[in-house]
Motif scaffolding. Structure first.
Motif, mmCIF file in Angstrom:
data_model
loop_
_atom_site.group_PDB
_atom_site.id
_atom_site.type_symbol
_atom_site.label_atom_id
_atom_site.label_comp_id
_atom_site.label_asym_id
_atom_site.label_seq_id
_atom_site.Cartn_x
_atom_site.Cartn_y
_atom_site.Cartn_z
ATOM 1 N N ARG A 45 0.823 -1.205 0.000
ATOM 2 C CA ARG A 45 0.000 0.000 0.000
ATOM 3 C C ARG A 45 0.867 1.270 0.000
ATOM 4 O O ARG A 45 0.521 2.287 -0.612
ATOM 5 N N TRP A 46 1.977 1.215 0.677
ATOM 6 C CA TRP A 46 2.905 2.343 0.711
ATOM 7 C C TRP A 46 3.435 2.642 -0.688
ATOM 8 O O TRP A 46 3.438 3.790 -1.150
ATOM 9 N N GLN A 47 3.878 1.606 -1.393
ATOM 10 C CA GLN A 47 4.409 1.819 -2.740
ATOM 11 C C GLN A 47 3.333 2.308 -3.700
ATOM 12 O O GLN A 47 3.581 3.166 -4.553
ATOM 13 N N GLU A 48 2.104 1.781 -3.590
ATOM 14 C CA GLU A 48 1.021 2.249 -4.446
ATOM 15 C C GLU A 48 0.697 3.718 -4.169
ATOM 16 O O GLU A 48 0.464 4.498 -5.106
ATOM 17 N N GLU A 49 0.697 4.097 -2.910
ATOM 18 C CA GLU A 49 0.396 5.483 -2.555
ATOM 19 C C GLU A 49 1.447 6.436 -3.099
ATOM 20 O O GLU A 49 1.135 7.507 -3.627
ATOM 21 N N LEU A 50 2.698 6.037 -3.009
ATOM 22 C CA LEU A 50 3.766 6.894 -3.534
ATOM 23 C C LEU A 50 3.695 6.999 -5.046
ATOM 24 O O LEU A 50 3.932 8.073 -5.623
ATOM 25 N N ALA A 51 3.375 5.891 -5.720
ATOM 26 C CA ALA A 51 3.272 5.929 -7.181
ATOM 27 C C ALA A 51 2.118 6.829 -7.622
ATOM 28 O O ALA A 51 2.242 7.614 -8.580
ATOM 29 N N GLN A 52 1.003 6.773 -6.925
ATOM 30 C CA GLN A 52 -0.116 7.640 -7.253
ATOM 31 C C GLN A 52 0.224 9.115 -7.021
ATOM 32 O O GLN A 52 -0.138 9.986 -7.817
ATOM 33 N N ALA A 53 0.953 9.411 -5.938
ATOM 34 C CA ALA A 53 1.333 10.800 -5.660
ATOM 35 C C ALA A 53 2.267 11.345 -6.714
ATOM 36 O O ALA A 53 2.171 12.501 -7.135
ATOM 37 N N GLN A 54 3.202 10.478 -7.193
ATOM 38 C CA GLN A 54 4.123 10.920 -8.240
ATOM 39 C C GLN A 54 3.390 11.206 -9.529
ATOM 40 O O GLN A 54 3.628 12.213 -10.200
ATOM 41 N N GLY A 57 12.623 21.707 -4.161
ATOM 42 C CA GLY A 57 11.318 21.198 -4.598
ATOM 43 C C GLY A 57 11.280 19.695 -4.691
ATOM 44 O O GLY A 57 12.144 19.059 -5.281
ATOM 45 N N ARG A 58 10.251 19.155 -4.081
ATOM 46 C CA ARG A 58 10.115 17.698 -4.089
ATOM 47 C C ARG A 58 8.808 17.269 -4.721
ATOM 48 O O ARG A 58 8.758 16.321 -5.470
ATOM 49 N N GLY A 59 7.703 17.909 -4.388
ATOM 50 C CA GLY A 59 6.406 17.500 -4.917
ATOM 51 C C GLY A 59 5.405 17.338 -3.825
ATOM 52 O O GLY A 59 5.715 17.436 -2.648
ATOM 53 N N GLU A 60 4.230 17.077 -4.202
ATOM 54 C CA GLU A 60 3.151 16.956 -3.241
ATOM 55 C C GLU A 60 2.875 15.515 -2.849
ATOM 56 O O GLU A 60 1.856 15.220 -2.262
ATOM 57 N N GLN A 61 3.791 14.608 -3.202
ATOM 58 C CA GLN A 61 3.572 13.231 -2.802
ATOM 59 C C GLN A 61 3.754 13.061 -1.305
ATOM 60 O O GLN A 61 3.422 12.007 -0.755
ATOM 61 N N ALA A 62 4.277 14.123 -0.624
ATOM 62 C CA ALA A 62 4.424 14.004 0.824
ATOM 63 C C ALA A 62 3.083 13.882 1.509
ATOM 64 O O ALA A 62 2.991 13.381 2.617
ATOM 65 N N SER A 63 2.015 14.387 0.854
ATOM 66 C CA SER A 63 0.700 14.242 1.467
ATOM 67 C C SER A 63 0.331 12.776 1.619
ATOM 68 O O SER A 63 -0.269 12.362 2.605
ATOM 69 N N GLY A 64 0.728 11.936 0.616
ATOM 70 C CA GLY A 64 0.476 10.507 0.747
ATOM 71 C C GLY A 64 1.281 9.888 1.860
ATOM 72 O O GLY A 64 0.794 9.042 2.612
ATOM 73 N N TYR A 65 2.548 10.376 1.991
ATOM 74 C CA TYR A 65 3.375 9.844 3.073
ATOM 75 C C TYR A 65 2.819 10.210 4.440
ATOM 76 O O TYR A 65 2.776 9.398 5.360
ATOM 77 N N LEU A 66 2.350 11.472 4.541
ATOM 78 C CA LEU A 66 1.814 11.894 5.823
ATOM 79 C C LEU A 66 0.554 11.125 6.178
ATOM 80 O O LEU A 66 0.345 10.727 7.331
ATOM 81 N N ALA A 67 -0.310 10.887 5.172
ATOM 82 C CA ALA A 67 -1.522 10.117 5.448
ATOM 83 C C ALA A 67 -1.178 8.685 5.828
ATOM 84 O O ALA A 67 -1.798 8.084 6.704
ATOM 85 N N LEU A 68 -0.153 8.111 5.141
ATOM 86 C CA LEU A 68 0.254 6.744 5.449
ATOM 87 C C LEU A 68 0.841 6.634 6.853
ATOM 88 O O LEU A 68 0.553 5.693 7.599
ATOM 89 N N ALA A 69 1.678 7.646 7.231
ATOM 90 C CA ALA A 69 2.259 7.613 8.569
ATOM 91 C C ALA A 69 1.194 7.775 9.634
ATOM 92 O O ALA A 69 1.232 7.127 10.682
ATOM 93 N N GLN A 70 0.208 8.638 9.374
ATOM 94 C CA GLN A 70 -0.880 8.802 10.340
ATOM 95 C C GLN A 70 -1.683 7.516 10.480
ATOM 96 O O GLN A 70 -2.089 7.121 11.573
ATOM 97 N N GLY A 71 -1.925 6.833 9.328
ATOM 98 C CA GLY A 71 -2.639 5.560 9.416
ATOM 99 C C GLY A 71 -1.847 4.515 10.171
ATOM 100 O O GLY A 71 -2.405 3.698 10.890
ATOM 101 N N LEU A 72 -0.511 4.564 10.018
ATOM 102 C CA LEU A 72 0.310 3.599 10.759
ATOM 103 C C LEU A 72 0.222 3.860 12.257
ATOM 104 O O LEU A 72 0.147 2.922 13.056
ATOM 105 N N LEU A 73 0.234 5.165 12.635
ATOM 106 C CA LEU A 73 0.180 5.451 14.058
ATOM 107 C C LEU A 73 -1.164 5.124 14.671
ATOM 108 O O LEU A 73 -1.262 4.764 15.837
#
Length: 599
Positions: free
Chosen positions: A12-21, A44-60
């Motif tokens: 799920r982590w890899q799918e989320e990052l691919a969708q954000a990219q 500049g990195r991109g807005e894929q961090a929103s997926g990472y933040l949502a994933l980290a929140q779901g993990l917690l």
């Protein structure tokens, strides 16, 4: 978490990052067309961090599991009971491995942004303007983009203005305000070191033969002095031009020497010089036009007090029971703008600064304190029968004066601080046995005030707590003049001693002694002017007009300069000056320039 849950989490982590990219690549061309040019605060990195933040929140929160793998309440209780058994170590070890793997994945990823925002340059400047110089230096070390923002000229120009460096300059005067700010700090440190170590230049202003010094005043390095011969001289110590011009009076040229009246008071500001004479005459000079007076005013009796505004051209005089304010009209002709009648002879007179269109003055007459406002009658600000006022000073909003306590109920001598706007007493400071002889409110730091007393002590008063913050035993015969800034005090005594103190360390730095009482002290960051005025105004022996005779009987004016870059061959005392025409500068030790300090 079992192996199945771990694999599902990674998938799920890899799918989320691919969708954000993919979403970022689709939005980038559209944003480039819609938005103006913007500056990224971080790489500049991109807005894929929103997926990472949502994933980290779901993990917690336990949302990293699929719905089928979520544990019920009973299963969580069973897991908690099993955690007390030895097999729980394997589960804990699996959790630690999962965290380590998460950290390694974060380190390997280049697409996680340092900040998930993009800001325009102007908005970034508005944010950085609230930082001080240390915080700007730390921000400049974050990245190249932050370094550009933290070294912007607008930020460092504002810092210079806030700390009082080059207040009259504009942002276009210099190309690198950060370098200018560093130079100002270095110069400030050098000046403070020279003050502490008594390093610099000193000059004794030339005296007038056959005359005794009567009064001295200074403003921004320009000194004015009046003598028993009726002469008035002006020195500009900022240019080290000690060939002082005489300000001509309008007395007859054929008057014999010694027949002209004494000069009783002198005052000076940036544009005017004023002198009051014993016969009641008042001369006003414009320093920009010439050496001849532009106006001459006559009183019926002797002038008892004189005040000159430091901000404009308002002049106040007190003679007999009248106080007069003089001001030029639109055509430049001087006229009486206000006149007041008081009940007793005036002892002290000061003009309140920054009062706008109508001038305001404060006068003391015995035990009365008057508030004098133009377009209004004299108003009594303070009155206690039998308690005369011994000193006075004013600021833009307050007035401070010393009160001598007499009578059957002795409460001790105090300094009263009044509000000029509310016309009421704010503070009663001190409880001294001696009389307060001088007080300085205008030049003191905010919420502080310094005073001198006949009990030999210099006191710093805290206006917030109405307490004495510091008390120094300074002069054996009493304190006659005092001034302070944010770290030092300069005091003068009736015995002729000028002392410099570091009041933060409660330590005397150095002192200079002369024969006569110290009547005037004025200093800024790089210079100091002192005047020793004798009690007697009689020339003892005009035939023996030597330097030693003048030093003993006729008064002295000293000008100190602590800025090294202004030292020239004219800096030492006149008797030590070399006749060689050389422009080389040196650092002189003021301690060596006064071999007869204690004579």
């Amino acid at each position: 978490m079992d192996d199945h849950s771990l694999e599902e989490f990674r998938r799920r982590w890899q799918e989320e990052l691919a969708q954000a990219q993919a979403q970022r690549k689709r939005r980038r061309p559209e944003a480039a067309e819609r938005r103006p040019r913007r500056l990224e605060v971080a790489p500049g990195r991109g807005e894929q961090a929103s997926g990472y933040l949502a994933l980290a929140q779901g993990l917690l929160e336990g949302a990293g599991r699929p719905p089928a793998a979520r544990a019920t309440r009973a299963e969580r209780q069973d897991a908690a009971s099993r955690s007390r058994s030895p097999p729980a170590r394997e589960s804990a070890g699996g959790g630690e491995q999962l965290v380590d793997q998460l950290i390694r994945d974060l380190n390997e990823m280049d697409d996680v942004p340092f900040f998930d925002i993009q800001l325009p340059y102007e908005l970034a400047i508005n944010i950085f303007q609230y930082l001080n110089r240390k915080e700007l230096g730390r921000c400049a070390q974050v990245s190249k983009t932050w370094k550009v923002i933290a070294e912007d000229e607008v930020l460092w120009y504002r810092l210079c203005q806030q700390e009082g460096h080059l207040p009259e300059s504009s942002i276009s005067d210099y190309s690198c305000w950060k370098l200018i700010f560093q130079e100002c700090l270095a110069r400030e440190h050098m000046l403070r070191t020279n003050w502490k170590n008594r390093k610099g230049a000193v000059s004794e202003l030339e005296h007038i033969p056959d005359a005794v010094l009567c009064d001295v005043h200074s403003h921004d390095g320009v000194v004015i002095a009046g003598y028993t011969s009726g002469d008035v001289r002006v020195w500009d110590t900022r240019t080290w031009d000690y060939v002082a011009p005489f300000l001509e009076s309008e007395y007859e040229d054929d008057d014999e020497p010694g027949m002209q009246p004494y000069v009783s008071f002198v005052r000076i500001n940036s544009s005017l010089a004023v002198a009051a004479y014993e016969d009641g005459f008042l001369n006003i000079w414009d320093l920009r036009t010439g050496r001849y007076p532009i106006h001459r005013f006559e009183h019926d009796a002797r002038i008892q007090a004189l005040a000159l505004s430091q901000d404009d051209v308002t002049i106040a005089t007190a003679s007999a029971f009248d106080v007069v304010m003089l001001y030029p009209n639109e055509e430049g002709y001087w006229q009486i703008s206000a006149e007041f009648e008081v009940q007793k002879l005036v002892d002290y007179l000061e003009i309140v600064p920054d009062t706008g269109r109508y001038p305001v003055a404060v006068a003391t007459a015995g035990d009365l304190v008057y508030l004098l406002k133009a377009e209004d009658s004299a108003r009594t600000l303070h009155y206690v029968y039998g308690q005369p006022v011994t000193c006075l000073d004013v600021s833009a909003n307050q007035v401070a004066f010393g009160v001598k306590s007499l009578g059957w109920v002795y409460e001790g001598n105090k300094i009263l601080v009044y509000s000029l706007e509310a016309e009421r007493c704010l503070s009663k400071l001190g409880n001294a046995l001696g009389d307060f002889t001088c007080v300085n409110l205008r030049d003191s730091p905010p919420n502080l005030m310094v005073s001198g007393n006949m009990d030999r002590r210099v006191r710093i008063h805290d206006l917030r707590s109405d307490k004495i913050a510091l008390s120094l035993s300074a002069h054996q015969l009493g304190v006659s003049a005092v001034q302070m800034d944010d770290w030092k005090i300069v005091s003068g005594g009736e015995e002729g001693l000028v002392s410099v103190w570091d009041y933060r360390m409660n330590q005397k730095l150095w002192e200079v002694h002369s024969r006569h009482p110290v009547r005037h002290i004025s200093f800024n960051s790089h210079s100091l002017i002192t005047a020793n005025v004798p009690y007697e105004r009689v020339v003892r022996n005009a035939d023996l007009d030597t330097f030693t005779t003048h030093r003993r009987h006729r008064g002295l004016i000293h000008a100190y300069e602590f800025a090294v870059d202004q030292l020239t061959f004219q800096s030492p005392l006149p008797i030590c000056r070399s006749p060689c025409d050389t422009m080389a500068g040196y650092n002189y030790d003021l301690a060596l320039a006064f071999p007869y300090d204690h004579s």
